[in-house]
Design an enzyme around this catalytic site. Structure first.
Site, PDB file in Angstrom:
ATOM      1  N   LYS A  11       0.825  -1.206   0.000  1.00  0.00           N
ATOM      2  CA  LYS A  11       0.000   0.000   0.000  1.00  0.00           C
ATOM      3  C   LYS A  11       0.866   1.266   0.000  1.00  0.00           C
ATOM      4  O   LYS A  11       0.601   2.214  -0.743  1.00  0.00           O
ATOM      5  CB  LYS A  11      -0.938  -0.006   1.213  1.00  0.00           C
ATOM      6  CG  LYS A  11      -1.911   1.162   1.233  1.00  0.00           C
ATOM      7  CD  LYS A  11      -3.141   0.859   2.064  1.00  0.00           C
ATOM      8  CE  LYS A  11      -2.835   0.783   3.532  1.00  0.00           C
ATOM      9  NZ  LYS A  11      -3.456   1.878   4.305  1.00  0.00           N
ATOM     10  N   ASP A  58       2.269  -0.801  12.081  1.00  0.00           N
ATOM     11  CA  ASP A  58       0.947  -1.250  11.646  1.00  0.00           C
ATOM     12  C   ASP A  58       0.652  -2.698  12.020  1.00  0.00           C
ATOM     13  O   ASP A  58      -0.492  -3.148  11.886  1.00  0.00           O
ATOM     14  CB  ASP A  58       0.809  -1.091  10.132  1.00  0.00           C
ATOM     15  CG  ASP A  58       0.663   0.359   9.712  1.00  0.00           C
ATOM     16  OD1 ASP A  58       0.135   1.161  10.513  1.00  0.00           O
ATOM     17  OD2 ASP A  58       1.072   0.704   8.586  1.00  0.00           O
ATOM     18  N   LYS A  82      -3.790   6.373  14.968  1.00  0.00           N
ATOM     19  CA  LYS A  82      -3.965   5.725  13.664  1.00  0.00           C
ATOM     20  C   LYS A  82      -5.440   5.825  13.268  1.00  0.00           C
ATOM     21  O   LYS A  82      -6.163   6.695  13.738  1.00  0.00           O
ATOM     22  CB  LYS A  82      -3.477   4.274  13.740  1.00  0.00           C
ATOM     23  CG  LYS A  82      -1.963   4.139  13.831  1.00  0.00           C
ATOM     24  CD  LYS A  82      -1.332   4.486  12.494  1.00  0.00           C
ATOM     25  CE  LYS A  82       0.147   4.202  12.445  1.00  0.00           C
ATOM     26  NZ  LYS A  82       0.714   4.461  11.095  1.00  0.00           N
TER      27      LYS A  82
END
Length: 447
Positions: free
Chosen positions: A28, A326, A353
């Site tokens: 991503k 993440d 986040k």
């Protein structure tokens, strides 16, 4: 599934051994950057392996709004006809970045030193996230920003007509902030310098060099120092996007906790600023082999073979946080199936986040019978062994794709099924999550 539509309740339950090949989507972070740098280049950039999740598609729409020609030719195959550094046109409409903090922050950076104005918004989750961490440094170039209280979206950014070069020390470990400043520096004269106390993922620096920018990196007494020479002519490139290690984390972790599992995950990025999870899992006793190590598109990659493992808790080094920020949600799920305690420190960035990920994971773990401790910067999971996680709870995802996927992994090895209140945000980063996992033998369903 749609990250912008009605909630989709999902459940997962204990399954047999996972087996087969997990071909996870493209990275991503690199997909966002390939579209953006393609738009800032001269000529036609060709991209293969682009992640076609909603986050990246929103960035593609944004690049069109700024004047680039962005075309899809087939699955994962795209081209971008760029407008060159400083060539962005003023968008006619509001730029909707959906759920993507990376998209909105990088795009704010790359338009901040052009004499144009743009207004940005996003979904309910993105509108809660702080943008001051980007609007503060772009103000040093001369850009002005007007948003909601607390520096939140919707926000209008007025680009600098006469930008000045900037030297900026990042106040937090954030690749998004670093990248926004470097992208702003492309259309500023002289040298733009970013100093990080802790080095973060370096996809932007690698890709800038690949497109022809003069970027130097050095470790100094002040910190990790990145210097960009402003106003280069970026030249269109062919970009092969490697597979996303953050997406690979989910089948890898599932195979480790489901007894009898043995899977392959090919072509996964092994960028040293991104592979902290795999290092951590191996330290916990995870059976992960790195095969056919090679380089693709300027990034190191490898094929992973992963087998079920008996895991033990560890203390994750605080300095590793930036390389796996993440992945802490799914690591906390794995930790629940380990013996002993897993301590995760230095994770305060998880508070800002897509959701407050420390709180979201803590509450979801508790709802499924797992004992945890937390403070502003720490999450501690008390492992219950490979057959000891009760499950049976419902986790609130707070419009966060990684929270949703992490609890779907938990249910595959818990004693009772695990549910989430809304799995729709999964489409933002991993649109094939369900069929890929179920194709390996998982039992993930929509209620």
């Amino acid at each position: 599934m749609s990250g912008h539509g009605d909630p989709i309740r999902m459940s997962s339950q204990k399954c047999g051994p996972l087996s087969g090949v997990a071909e996870v989507p493209g990275d991503k972070s690199i997909s966002h950057r390939a579209l953006i740098l393609g738009a800032l280049s001269v000529g036609e950039t060709k991209i293969t392996g682009l992640l076609e999740g909603e986050d990246v598609l929103d960035t593609a729409k944004a690049m069109r709004a700024f004047g680039a020609t962005v075309t899809q030719h087939g699955p994962g195959e795209w081209s971008v006809q760029g407008v060159g550094v400083g060539g962005f046109a003023e968008p006619e409409q509001v730029i909707d970045c959906g759920n993507s903090g990376t998209g909105v922050r990088l795009i704010m950076g790359c338009m901040a030193t052009s004499d144009i104005t743009a207004t940005f918004t996003g979904d309910g989750s993105l509108r809660k996230r702080p943008m001051g961490r980007v609007t503060d440094p772009i103000a040093l170039f001369g850009a002005q920003s007007y948003g909601r209280k607390g520096g939140r979206l919707p926000m209008t950014v007025v680009g600098a007509a006469d930008p000045a070069p900037v030297t900026y020390t990042t106040p937090m470990a954030s690749a998004q902030v670093k990248s926004a400043v470097l992208l702003a520096g492309l259309n500023a004269p002289g040298q733009t310098v970013v100093i990080e106390k802790v080095a973060t993922r370096d996809h932007t620096e690698r890709m800038l060099r690949g497109f022809g920018a003069d970027v130097t990196v050095e470790d100094t007494p002040e910190g990790h120092k990145i210097t960009l020479q402003g106003r280069p002519e970026l030249v269109a490139q062919t970009v092969a996007v490697p597979r996303d290690p953050s997406s690979a984390a989910f089948p890898v972790c599932a195979a480790l906790i489901v007894p009898g599992s043995d899977i392959m995950v090919p072509g996964v990025s092994q960028n040293p600023t991104r592979n902290g999870l795999f290092t951590t899992l191996k330290e916990m006793g995870g059976d992960i082999e790195f095969l056919n190590e090679r380089e693709e598109g300027g990034e190191p990659v490898a094929d992973l073979r992963v087998r079920h493992s008996v895991l033990h808790g560890i203390e994750v080094p605080e300095e590793r946080a930036a390389s796996m920020i993440d992945e802490y949600p799914v690591l906390s799920v794995v930790a629940a199936f380990a013996t002993g305690t897993t301590v995760m420190k230095g994770v305060h960035e998880l508070r800002v986040k897509e959701s407050d990920r420390i709180d979201a994971m803590a509450r979801g773990l508790e709802a499924n019978g797992v004992s945890i401790e937390e403070d502003e910067d720490t999450l501690i999971v008390h492992g219950m062994g490979q057959d000891g996680v009760p499950g049976g709870g419902v986790a609130a995802t707070h419009l966060d794709h990684r929270i949703a996927m992490s609890f779907m992994i938990m249910g595959l090895a818990a004693q009772k099924p695990v549910s989430v209140d809304d799995g729709s945000p999964i489409a933002t980063s991993f649109p094939i999550f369900e069929p890929l996992l179920n194709g390996l033998g998982a039992k993930i369903t929509r209620d």
